[in-house]
Design a protein around this motif. Sequence first.
Motif, PDB file in Angstrom:
ATOM      1  N   GLU A  62      33.704 -60.107 -29.171  1.00 50.58           N
ATOM      2  CA  GLU A  62      32.848 -58.973 -29.541  1.00 50.58           C
ATOM      3  C   GLU A  62      31.620 -59.444 -30.321  1.00 50.58           C
ATOM      4  O   GLU A  62      30.506 -58.936 -30.111  1.00 50.58           O
ATOM      5  N   ALA A  63      31.820 -60.409 -31.194  1.00 52.61           N
ATOM      6  CA  ALA A  63      30.696 -60.956 -31.956  1.00 52.61           C
ATOM      7  C   ALA A  63      29.698 -61.631 -31.023  1.00 52.61           C
ATOM      8  O   ALA A  63      28.477 -61.453 -31.158  1.00 52.61           O
ATOM      9  N   GLN A  64      30.202 -62.388 -30.057  1.00 50.62           N
ATOM     10  CA  GLN A  64      29.317 -63.057 -29.119  1.00 50.62           C
ATOM     11  C   GLN A  64      28.556 -62.052 -28.270  1.00 50.62           C
ATOM     12  O   GLN A  64      27.370 -62.245 -27.990  1.00 50.62           O
ATOM     13  N   ALA A  65      29.215 -60.983 -27.897  1.00 49.01           N
ATOM     14  CA  ALA A  65      28.537 -59.950 -27.108  1.00 49.01           C
ATOM     15  C   ALA A  65      27.394 -59.327 -27.897  1.00 49.01           C
ATOM     16  O   ALA A  65      26.312 -59.070 -27.344  1.00 49.01           O
ATOM     17  N   LEU A  66      27.608 -59.097 -29.181  1.00 43.60           N
ATOM     18  CA  LEU A  66      26.542 -58.555 -30.026  1.00 43.60           C
ATOM     19  C   LEU A  66      25.370 -59.534 -30.126  1.00 43.60           C
ATOM     20  O   LEU A  66      24.205 -59.135 -30.064  1.00 43.60           O
ATOM     21  N   LEU A  67      25.694 -60.802 -30.265  1.00 41.27           N
ATOM     22  CA  LEU A  67      24.647 -61.815 -30.359  1.00 41.27           C
ATOM     23  C   LEU A  67      23.837 -61.891 -29.064  1.00 41.27           C
ATOM     24  O   LEU A  67      22.611 -61.996 -29.098  1.00 41.27           O
ATOM     25  N   GLU A  68      24.516 -61.836 -27.951  1.00 43.58           N
ATOM     26  CA  GLU A  68      23.818 -61.891 -26.675  1.00 43.58           C
ATOM     27  C   GLU A  68      22.929 -60.663 -26.464  1.00 43.58           C
ATOM     28  O   GLU A  68      21.856 -60.752 -25.868  1.00 43.58           O
ATOM     29  N   ALA A  69      23.382 -59.538 -26.996  1.00 42.99           N
ATOM     30  CA  ALA A  69      22.624 -58.298 -26.813  1.00 42.99           C
ATOM     31  C   ALA A  69      21.433 -58.207 -27.764  1.00 42.99           C
ATOM     32  O   ALA A  69      20.401 -57.613 -27.420  1.00 42.99           O
ATOM     33  N   HIS A  70      21.553 -58.794 -28.952  1.00 48.73           N
ATOM     34  CA  HIS A  70      20.541 -58.561 -29.991  1.00 48.73           C
ATOM     35  C   HIS A  70      19.793 -59.823 -30.440  1.00 48.73           C
ATOM     36  O   HIS A  70      18.840 -59.725 -31.211  1.00 48.73           O
ATOM     37  N   GLY A  71      20.224 -61.008 -30.000  1.00 43.42           N
ATOM     38  CA  GLY A  71      19.410 -62.202 -30.135  1.00 43.42           C
ATOM     39  C   GLY A  71      19.477 -62.987 -31.420  1.00 43.42           C
ATOM     40  O   GLY A  71      18.985 -64.107 -31.474  1.00 43.42           O
ATOM     41  N   SER A  72      20.040 -62.431 -32.486  1.00 38.79           N
ATOM     42  CA  SER A  72      20.137 -63.179 -33.741  1.00 38.79           C
ATOM     43  C   SER A  72      21.301 -62.646 -34.554  1.00 38.79           C
ATOM     44  O   SER A  72      21.781 -61.524 -34.325  1.00 38.79           O
ATOM     45  N   VAL A  73      21.742 -63.444 -35.510  1.00 38.87           N
ATOM     46  CA  VAL A  73      22.817 -63.004 -36.405  1.00 38.87           C
ATOM     47  C   VAL A  73      22.385 -61.770 -37.174  1.00 38.87           C
ATOM     48  O   VAL A  73      23.136 -60.803 -37.300  1.00 38.87           O
ATOM     49  N   ARG A  74      21.176 -61.768 -37.686  1.00 43.93           N
ATOM     50  CA  ARG A  74      20.679 -60.630 -38.459  1.00 43.93           C
ATOM     51  C   ARG A  74      20.765 -59.340 -37.639  1.00 43.93           C
ATOM     52  O   ARG A  74      21.320 -58.338 -38.090  1.00 43.93           O
ATOM     53  N   ASN A  75      20.209 -59.391 -36.429  1.00 45.27           N
ATOM     54  CA  ASN A  75      20.170 -58.185 -35.596  1.00 45.27           C
ATOM     55  C   ASN A  75      21.567 -57.767 -35.124  1.00 45.27           C
ATOM     56  O   ASN A  75      21.868 -56.594 -35.017  1.00 45.27           O
ATOM     57  N   ALA A  76      22.400 -58.776 -34.835  1.00 48.37           N
ATOM     58  CA  ALA A  76      23.757 -58.491 -34.395  1.00 48.37           C
ATOM     59  C   ALA A  76      24.563 -57.786 -35.482  1.00 48.37           C
ATOM     60  O   ALA A  76      25.279 -56.814 -35.216  1.00 48.37           O
TER      61      ALA A  76
END
Length: 272
Positions: A251-265
Motif C-alpha cells: 500500500e505504501a508503494q502504491a501511494l508512492l507510485e501515485a504521488h511521486g514522493s514520500v511527502r506527497n504520499a
Amino acid sequence: MLSTSTTESTSRYENLDQMSVRELLININNEDKTVPYAVEKAIPQIEALVEQIVIRMKQGGRLFYIGAGTSGRLGVVDASECPPTYGVPFDLVIGLMAGGDQAIRRAVENAEDDPEQAWIDLKEYEIDELDSLVGIAASGRTPYVIGGLQKARESGILTGCIVCNTGSAVAAAAEYPVEIVVGPEFVTGSTRMKSGTAQKLALNMISTSVMIQLGRVKGNKMVDMQMTNYKLVQRAIRMVREELPHLTSEEAQALLEAHGSVRNAVEAGRKS
C-alpha cells in the motif's frame, strides 16, 4: 607568496617513500583527524554565509559554485547530488569548474588561470542579484575564482568562498569568506587531501543546512528524494510506513507510485 602559503608548506613527515604501507595509512589518517577541528573553527563564517544564501533562495534565487581542479570537482559533485537527495530542480544548485565539464575527468591546461572565464560561464546562466556564488579554492589564489567573485560582487550578487589559507585574494573578493586552515598536507602541496576533505565537509554543511532551511527535510528524513533505484524505493516505503504504520508495504508503494514522493504520499495517505 605561493611558496609560503599554508597549503604549500612542507609536510610534517619526511621520507614518505621509505614508509611501509601501514605507516603511510596511519600517518595519513592521523593528519585527516585534524580536519574536522579546523572546520569547527570556521562554523561562525559558514553560518553567516548560509543565512544569507537561505534568504535569497527563499525568494527564488539559485546557488552557484565555481572552482578549478579538485575544488571545482567538489562543487560539481555537491551540486549534482542536491536534486536526487532533495527533489529540487537540476538548475537550483549549479557547479561550474574551470575548463568546463570535460575538466571533471581530465585537467584542461591553463583553464584556471583565466580571470575572465568564470564570469563568462556564469552569464550563460543569467546569474542575477537573487543568486548566490561560492568560490572554492584551497590556495585562495585561483584567477578563475577570483575573477568570477569580483565580477559577481560588482553586480550585486552574494559572494562567499571556501579557502584553506588566511588572507587570500579569493577571501578578499568574497563578501562572506570561509577560511579553513588545515595546515601542511601529508604530501607537500597535495591539496586534494586535507584541504579537499575540509572543503567537502564545508560543502556538506552548506548545502544540507540550506536544504533543511528550505523545508526539504521533515524530521530527519529526505521526504522529497528521487526514487531512482531499488534501495531508494525501499527507503521511501519505510518512511511512509513510519508515518502511516497501518499501511502494508504494498500500500505504501502504491501511494508512492501515485504521488511521486514520500511527502506527497504521506499527505495523501492521511487524507484517505
